[in-house]
Structures are given as structure tokens and as C-alpha cells.
Design an enzyme around this catalytic site. Structure first.
Site, PDB file in Angstrom:
ATOM      1  N   ASP A   1      73.683  17.617 103.821  1.00 33.79           N
ATOM      2  CA  ASP A   1      74.198  16.300 103.361  1.00 33.79           C
ATOM      3  C   ASP A   1      76.039  16.350 102.971  1.00 33.79           C
ATOM      4  O   ASP A   1      76.223  17.536 102.597  1.00 33.79           O
ATOM      5  CB  ASP A   1      73.546  15.857 101.816  1.00 33.79           C
ATOM      6  CG  ASP A   1      72.361  15.544 102.411  1.00 33.79           C
ATOM      7  OD1 ASP A   1      71.729  15.291 103.610  1.00 33.79           O
ATOM      8  OD2 ASP A   1      71.390  15.481 101.492  1.00 33.79           O
ATOM      9  N   MET A   2      76.387  15.458 103.080  1.00 30.55           N
ATOM     10  CA  MET A   2      77.959  15.502 102.846  1.00 30.55           C
ATOM     11  C   MET A   2      78.058  15.896 101.413  1.00 30.55           C
ATOM     12  O   MET A   2      78.973  16.727 101.363  1.00 30.55           O
ATOM     13  CB  MET A   2      78.433  14.063 103.019  1.00 30.55           C
ATOM     14  CG  MET A   2      80.082  14.145 102.898  1.00 30.55           C
ATOM     15  SD  MET A   2      80.919  12.370 103.112  1.00 30.55           S
ATOM     16  CE  MET A   2      80.163  11.475 101.247  1.00 30.55           C
TER      17      MET A   2
END
Length: 562
Positions: A405-406
Site C-alpha cells: 500500500d502507498m
């Protein structure tokens, strides 16, 4: 004196004085971007006053401990420049659309003698007719009869087939013995007789097949004729429902600041509006504000009560408006209003560098910073893979094997050749790659380790959020171990844990930590399933796999900064 609006709630005197004198609580310069925001101080105050009302009101009852509810507040100015807020709830509350203190629905489908109730009456009659037909004993009898006919046909045809095999064997023995003992003339007569027996058996088999085929066809015909009645009723119900639904969608008319009105059909165009469109708190609030000429200042929505079983909702926590239902509606309603910047359009990786942990001719392993995309997004191109493609432009390629995930930091491995990519892909698919994450949780864990099994699927109404779903979710399993407890400066106890995902579903670790049937403790800084902080405290700390060429075991480890 201006007429008193029962849906308009003034802030208390102290807050009004502070706002008027610009002390501590300045008015926001732009309106809230509803799909990703931090609640403005004014919205927080409005929410707190509404929450006090929920605790103190005596006009209605609702069991929030069993079923929570989303509420919304919209801070507004009226035509007399007075500041206050409007309140709304999503859907119905206490089986009602209208309750004191709250704005009404955009359209009340439950209104007495309304077209919706009138339109559902014949549909309910059809539903009852279908139920009667589907539960009638005759339908069971027809199904049983058809199944019995098929089974009996199979039994008799199989018995005949076995008899024919035995008869053929007996005739063969007779023919073999007779060839040694009978004269040519007698043998010819015998063979003719044996041939007639074979023909007779085949004719019997053909007749039996035809007989059973007719019986089965007749049984199927009776069953199909009965089911045709049900199908005709269902088709009629579908037609009535579609007509009623379109008429209902046409009744939902939403205003914007220019007093322009659009229905759900106009807003969604060729798409069918999702169920419940227009019933969320945000469109209710804005429609009421524009209808009564209030000026919107800021807004927020919060959850009150227990979390649903499928989603992650925390008591009192603020949540953005849903994408699937509300985004098209609010795009029309907020037209021309200057909004806060959309954080999703910002390149959070700007100014950050990627640390390369290891590289050779086959692979490159990096330590991804938090708030850095693994691969290009819809709005932002800058990402780990995008930068590495430029850096390794002479390689055979840059092959993405997995993602983070970012907001998650930590280890990522990329392949630089097709051969390495094929080998590592196989290791990921067969779960030979071992991953260990470290996370900091909001709360004190009493146990030291355990397994979490909660199937996950995307929330179709609110991407990219994930939800737990036993029916349609994909299996997701995580093993966890407690590392230590930590105490913050304000005496809050946190739990640091290792997380070992055995599957790789989107947001798996975040949901498994936050969900009530998981650890029931969001990861610190999780803006989707918990409370936003300086960062998401989730880090891919260790990555283990076999080198795609040498087969040597590769173990990489990078400690977190928390």
C-alpha cells in the site's frame, strides 16, 4: 423575528463568540472535500454537540449497541449571517425517515398514500403468489417424480445392458462350441437364430429407451409448465419493479447552490443508480441547505455505535462520503463551490528517495518509504516501479512481483529478467515467499500470538476500502505475534506486533488488525480503518525467497522507524 428552523442548531454562546472574534476557531477558506478529509474544528464541534443530543434526547429509541449508524453535520450560515449546523442520518433511523432535529430525506418513499407504497402493493401480491407456488407440495411432487423417472430409467436400462452383455457372452460360447460339433447346415441355422436373438435384444433396448425418454419428457413438461407460471410472475415483478424504480429515481431531485435540480436518473446517466443512492447524510444535508438558502461552510460524517460485521466502523470516528453512491450526486451538488484540495491528486513521493538494499543481474530489492506508490496510480505516475524503470533502462525489463500500500513502508523485490520473473512469480503463487511485517496497534493485546481468518472483498460502494464477507470474500489468513507493549506520553498503551500474511489480499493486514473479529485494534495512523497520524505504522520488515538463478536462500531485513 426570523422564523425558527427546527433543523438548524446554533453553536453555544462561547463558540459563537470565539468564531465571531476569530479566536481559536477560524472559518475554513474552502469547503470540505468530502471523499478524503480531516474534520475541520467547526465540524468537530458540531459533531460533538450532535453526539450530546444523541445521548440526551428522549423522542425516539434505537439500539446503537447492536446496529451503529452514520450521522452527518453540515456547518452553515443562514440568511441572517448566523452560524450553526444541520444534522442528518443515513438511511432510516428507528424505522423512520423524519425525526426531530434532523433534516428530512430528499424524497420520502414511505410517505402515506405515496406512489412508492402504492407501487409496491402489486409487487408484494406477486411476491406472495410466487411464494405460494414455490412452496406448494405439487412442485415438490413434480421434482420428485422427475427424479424418480430418471433414476428408474437408469436402473432398468443398466440392467438390460448387463443382460445383453451376458447374452452376448452366452451366444459366443454357443457359437464356439457349435463350430466344433455341428454340420455346416445346422451351424448356419443356429447362427441365424443367434442373430435374431441379438436383433431382438437391441430392439428391446431401443424400445425401453424410447419409453423412458417419453416418460421423462412428459415429467419435464409438467414441471416446466408449472415453473413457467413462476417465471411469468417473476418477469411481471421485474417489469413492475423496474418501472417503479425509475419513477423513484426521478423523484430524487438534488439542488446545488445555483438552485439547479437534477434527478438520480440525470446524475447517473446510462448507469443504474446503486440501491440507497441519495439516502446518505451528505446529500440530505446539502439539499436541505440549498433549498433553505443556507451557505455551506464545512461538513463531516461520523459513525455512532457498534461496528457492522462486514465493515470496519469505529464509534465517533469521522468517515468520508462513499464513492459509488455519493460521488456522482455530490459532484452535481457541489458544482461551483471551491473545495479543499483532493489529497489523492498530490504526489506524496515528491522529495523522497528509494533505498536499494540489493541488486544483481536478476533482481533488485528496495526499501519503499511510507506514502510512496509501488506502481503508478490513476492520478499520480511517480512510483517505485516508475523510477526503477528509468534507473534500470538497460535491463531486460522491470517486472512487478508484489506491491505494498502507498502508506506502508518496507521491502519490495522486482525482477530484471523474464527468467527471474517467471521463477519468482511461481514462488509467490505457491506461497514460498515469506513476508514479515511489523505494526503498531492502538491498544493493549492480552494474548501473545494467534491466527486471523477473515475472508475479504472490495467494498463496492466505497473503494478502496475492503470488507469482510463470508459469502463472496476470498480467503485471507494472518498469523501474528506480540513483540512488546508501549506507553505514549498521554499514557495510551500500544501493542507492537509481527504480522505474517499467509495470503496477499488488498489491505489484509489493516483489516485483520482493525476488524472486531480480528484483533479489534487498528494500526496506528490507519486513515481508512482507524485514525490518521503522522504515518501508517505498518512496515514490511523481512522478505525471504530463493534466488531465481542460484536457488540460494535470500533473507532481507530492514527495521522500521517506529
Amino acid at each position: 423575528m426570523p422564523a425558527i428552523d427546527p433543523c438548524f442548531t446554533s453553536f453555544n454562546t462561547r463558540i459563537n463568540d470565539e468564531i465571531s472574534n476569530n479566536i481559536n476557531i477560524p472559518l475554513p477558506k474552502k469547503f470540505t472535500y468530502p471523499f478524503c478529509y480531516e474534520a475541520d474544528p467547526l465540524s468537530v464541534l458540531a459533531a460533538q454537540q450532535l453526539q450530546q443530543h444523541l445521548l440526551s434526547q428522549k423522542n425516539w429509541q434505537y439500539d446503537f449497541e447492536s446496529n451503529g449508524k452514520m450521522f452527518g453535520v453540515l456547518v452553515v450560515k443562514n440568511q441572517h449571517d448566523q452560524l450553526g449546523y444541520l444534522s442528518a442520518f443515513s438511511g432510516k433511523l428507528a424505522d423512520q425517515n423524519h425525526l426531530p432535529h434532523f433534516v428530512p430525506p430528499v424524497f420520502d418513499m414511505l410517505e402515506d398514500e405515496g406512489f412508492f407504497l402504492e407501487g409496491t402493493a402489486p409487487i408484494n401480491v406477486i411476491n406472495q403468489e410466487i411464494k405460494i407456488l414455490e412452496q406448494a407440495p405439487v412442485l415438490t411432487q413434480l421434482n420428485v417424480q422427475l427424479e424418480q423417472e430418471k433414476q428408474q430409467a437408469q436402473i432398468e436400462l443398466e440392467a438390460l445392458r448387463l443382460n445383453m452383455i451376458e447374452s452376448r457372452r452366452q451366444r459366443k460360447l454357443i457359437r464356439q462350441q457349435s463350430e466344433k460339433t455341428l454340420t455346416d447346415g445346422d451351424l448356419t441355422l443356429l447362427l441365424q437364430d443367434l442373430g435374431k436373438q441379438s436383433v431382438a435384444e437391441k430392439a428391446e433396448q431401443k424400445h425401453l429407451k424410447q419409453s423412458w425418454a417419453k416418460k421423462i419428457t412428459d415429467a419435464e413438461l409438467r414441471l416446466n409448465q408449472y415453473n413457467a407460471q413462476i417465471d411469468a410472475l417473476k418477469q411481471r415483478r421485474k417489469t413492475l419493479s423496474s418501472t417503479l424504480q425509475n419513477k423513484l429515481f426521478e423523484q430524487y431531485q438534488f439542488l446545488n447552490q445555483y438552485q439547479q435540480q437534477k434527478s438520480l436518473l440525470d446524475i447517473f446517466g446510462d448507469l443504474t443508480p446503486p440501491a440507497g443512492s441519495g439516502e446518505c447524510a451528505a446529500p440530505k444535508l446539502l439539499h436541505y441547505a440549498f433549498k433553505h438558502h443556507y451557505i455551506p461552510i464545512c461538513m463531516a460524517e461520523f459513525w455512532w455505535g457498534s461496528s457492522p460485521k462486514s465493515e470496519i466502523r469505529q464509534h465517533k470516528k469521522f468517515y468520508p462520503s462513499c464513492q459509488n453512491k455519493c460521488q456522482p450526486i455530490l459532484a452535481h451538488m457541489l458544482h461551483g463551490i471551491e473545495l479543499d484540495d483532493n489529497p489523492l491528486l498530490k504526489n506524496h513521493a515528491e522529495g523522497k528517495e528509494i533505498e536499494i538494499i540489493y541488486q544483481d543481474d536478476a533482481i533488485v530489492v528496495v526499501n519503499k518509504p511510507a506514502e510512496f506508490l509501488s506502481v503508478p496510480g490513476v492520478n499520480v505516475q511517480d512510483s517505485v516501479s516508475h523510477r526503477l524503470q528509468k534507473q534500470f533502462s538497460d535491463a531486460e525489463g522491470l517486472f512487478v512481483l508484489h506491491r505494498l500500500d502507498m502508506s506502508t513502508s518496507g521491502l519490495l523485490v522486482f525482477a530484471l529478467t523474464r527468467r527471474a520473473n517467471k521463477n519468482l512469480q511461481k514462488q509467490f503463487i505457491t506461497r514460498l515467499v515469506e513476508k514479515r511485517y511489523v505494526a503498531l496497534l492502538e491498544g493493549k493485546l492480552d494474548q501473545t500470538n494467534g491466527d486471523i481468518n477473515l475472508p475479504l472483498r472490495g467494498d463496492l460502494d466505497d473503494r478502496p476500502r475492503q470488507m469482510v464477507c463470508d459469502q463472496y470474500g476470498k480467503p485471507a489468513e494472518t498469523y501474528w505475534e506480540l513483540i512488546e507493549h508501549q506507553t505514549t506520553d498521554d499514557n495510551q498503551v500500544l501493542s507492537k506486533v509481527y504480522l505474517y500474511p499467509k495470503t496477499g489480499r488488498t489491505h489484509q493486514l489493516r483489516v485483520h488488525c482493525a476488524h472486531i473479529h480480528g484483533l479489534n485494534m487498528p494500526i496506528v495512523g490507519d486513515d481508512l480503518y482507524g485514525t490518521k497520524a503522522n504515518r501508517l505504522h505498518l512496515h514490511a520488515q523481512q522478505l525471504t525467497f530463493d534466488h531465481p538463478y542460484t536457488k540460494a536462500k535470500m533473507v532481507f531485513e530492514v527495521e522500521s522507524d517506529f
